[in-house]
Design a protein around this motif. Sequence first.
Motif, PDB file in Angstrom:
ATOM      1  N   LYS A  10       0.847  -1.191   0.000  1.00 32.53           N
ATOM      2  CA  LYS A  10       0.000   0.000   0.000  1.00 32.53           C
ATOM      3  C   LYS A  10       0.882   1.239   0.000  1.00 32.53           C
ATOM      4  O   LYS A  10       1.898   1.286   0.697  1.00 32.53           O
ATOM      5  CB  LYS A  10      -0.909   0.008   1.234  1.00 32.53           C
ATOM      6  CG  LYS A  10      -1.957   1.127   1.208  1.00 32.53           C
ATOM      7  CD  LYS A  10      -2.966   0.928   2.330  1.00 32.53           C
ATOM      8  CE  LYS A  10      -4.105   1.949   2.214  1.00 32.53           C
ATOM      9  NZ  LYS A  10      -5.156   1.703   3.230  1.00 32.53           N
ATOM     10  N   LEU A  53       1.004  -4.717   4.347  1.00 34.52           N
ATOM     11  CA  LEU A  53      -0.161  -4.540   5.209  1.00 34.52           C
ATOM     12  C   LEU A  53       0.324  -4.274   6.632  1.00 34.52           C
ATOM     13  O   LEU A  53       1.081  -5.051   7.210  1.00 34.52           O
ATOM     14  CB  LEU A  53      -1.025  -5.797   5.166  1.00 34.52           C
ATOM     15  CG  LEU A  53      -2.251  -5.836   6.090  1.00 34.52           C
ATOM     16  CD1 LEU A  53      -3.218  -4.699   5.775  1.00 34.52           C
ATOM     17  CD2 LEU A  53      -2.942  -7.198   5.957  1.00 34.52           C
ATOM     18  N   PHE A  67      -0.372  -3.090  10.740  1.00 37.54           N
ATOM     19  CA  PHE A  67      -1.201  -2.858  11.918  1.00 37.54           C
ATOM     20  C   PHE A  67      -0.288  -2.300  13.003  1.00 37.54           C
ATOM     21  O   PHE A  67       0.661  -2.964  13.415  1.00 37.54           O
ATOM     22  CB  PHE A  67      -1.875  -4.159  12.383  1.00 37.54           C
ATOM     23  CG  PHE A  67      -2.869  -4.710  11.404  1.00 37.54           C
ATOM     24  CD1 PHE A  67      -4.182  -4.261  11.408  1.00 37.54           C
ATOM     25  CD2 PHE A  67      -2.478  -5.654  10.462  1.00 37.54           C
ATOM     26  CE1 PHE A  67      -5.101  -4.759  10.492  1.00 37.54           C
ATOM     27  CE2 PHE A  67      -3.392  -6.150   9.537  1.00 37.54           C
ATOM     28  CZ  PHE A  67      -4.708  -5.695   9.556  1.00 37.54           C
ATOM     29  N   VAL A  82      -6.197  -9.386  12.854  1.00 40.42           N
ATOM     30  CA  VAL A  82      -6.140  -9.680  11.417  1.00 40.42           C
ATOM     31  C   VAL A  82      -6.979 -10.931  11.115  1.00 40.42           C
ATOM     32  O   VAL A  82      -6.453 -11.982  10.760  1.00 40.42           O
ATOM     33  CB  VAL A  82      -4.690  -9.866  10.920  1.00 40.42           C
ATOM     34  CG1 VAL A  82      -3.997  -8.536  10.761  1.00 40.42           C
ATOM     35  CG2 VAL A  82      -3.904 -10.769  11.865  1.00 40.42           C
ATOM     36  N   GLU A 114     -10.294  -5.759   1.145  1.00 39.44           N
ATOM     37  CA  GLU A 114     -10.610  -5.299   2.496  1.00 39.44           C
ATOM     38  C   GLU A 114      -9.720  -4.137   2.941  1.00 39.44           C
ATOM     39  O   GLU A 114     -10.183  -3.180   3.556  1.00 39.44           O
ATOM     40  CB  GLU A 114     -10.467  -6.463   3.485  1.00 39.44           C
ATOM     41  CG  GLU A 114     -10.688  -6.094   4.942  1.00 39.44           C
ATOM     42  CD  GLU A 114     -12.124  -5.718   5.256  1.00 39.44           C
ATOM     43  OE1 GLU A 114     -12.342  -5.071   6.295  1.00 39.44           O
ATOM     44  OE2 GLU A 114     -13.036  -6.082   4.472  1.00 39.44           O
ATOM     45  N   TYR A 115      -8.439  -4.195   2.583  1.00 37.48           N
ATOM     46  CA  TYR A 115      -7.486  -3.187   3.071  1.00 37.48           C
ATOM     47  C   TYR A 115      -6.989  -2.235   1.983  1.00 37.48           C
ATOM     48  O   TYR A 115      -6.039  -1.487   2.197  1.00 37.48           O
ATOM     49  CB  TYR A 115      -6.305  -3.884   3.748  1.00 37.48           C
ATOM     50  CG  TYR A 115      -6.723  -4.709   4.944  1.00 37.48           C
ATOM     51  CD1 TYR A 115      -7.161  -4.112   6.121  1.00 37.48           C
ATOM     52  CD2 TYR A 115      -6.703  -6.108   4.879  1.00 37.48           C
ATOM     53  CE1 TYR A 115      -7.563  -4.875   7.213  1.00 37.48           C
ATOM     54  CE2 TYR A 115      -7.102  -6.878   5.966  1.00 37.48           C
ATOM     55  CZ  TYR A 115      -7.533  -6.250   7.128  1.00 37.48           C
ATOM     56  OH  TYR A 115      -7.927  -7.007   8.209  1.00 37.48           O
TER      57      TYR A 115
END
Length: 355
Positions: A250, A265, A267, A282, A326-327
């Motif tokens: 991303k 990804l 977090f 997750v 989703e992300y």
Amino acid sequence: MVTSGIEKKFSKELINWYLRNKRELPWRETVDPYPIWLSEIILQQTRVQQGLPYYFSFLKHFPTVNDLANASEKQILSLWQGLGYYSRARNLHKTAQLVVSDYAGSFPDTYINLLKLKGVGPYTAAAIASFAFKEQVAVVDGNVYRVLTRIFGIYEDITLNTTKKVIAELAQKLVPQKLPDIYNQAIMEFGAMHCTPANPNCSTCPFARSCVANAAGDQKILPIKTKAKAKQERFFNYFMVRCGDEVLMKERGSNDIWQGLFEFLLFETKKKTSFSGILKIVPLIPEKNIQAEYGPYKHILSHQILHATFYSVEVTKKQFAAIKKEYALEEVNIREITATPKPVLITKYLKAHKF
């Protein structure tokens, strides 16, 4: 502050020291403002030995300011990887475009007009103005602060605007009409190589007899600077989600120190979190799909300390598509990941595991 008669001979003795001791650096062999500007931006918050390969790489890929202006931001960020402070790279690009669009490809030739360029502050403007155009204007950086506060006995906090003004006025007063470029190089080199922060070489210093700090034994306390606040600690949990040769990443958004860079990804947690704790946040990634855990990797920024743990994840095409949606992630081919601009944390992880 004690100034005494040292002001009259300061620039001459400093230049003499420089001519005997200077390092041979490529940007000192030119008066072309483009490579001078490039070197100054690269060397902000960066040691010379670390910055040199980047300097040569940028000149190889973008020999002129026009070449740099026409490059994509992705190309520039990719070459910049590892230097940090990525806003410098973005400002570099914007300035190159401004020089081409508003100045017909030629840098402004005065300190005042150089200040109008993106990412060019008083120090950089003074450096370009004096090195390229021999304008009698003082450069004032950390090295200059250290040299002047020690030699002239300035005991005020250098983080205060009043002290900055005093030093700026003194610095400007000391710049000779002749050879302002050599003088500015000399005072920065003297601070970097001789009047160093921890172990200044006072025994062979040309100013040893007139230096206030040397006479008082105050080399270790000057310059006086307010202690910085404790750095914020942050905990990153990265998931390298892979399906075959495709990896999910991303791009960091605007108003971010890593704007334009790609990462896995992510977090973020308030503290180091156990593996079982990570699994709870997750849900789309089953435990059986997590192949390995790496880290933590530590990375220190100016105001933050980052701790990153990486999880290698292999998923099916269906899971891959679900996680991507989703992300809001993007697919990057594993063969293109080296050229993809990314934070140094990601680069360290990929190199360690030979991607």
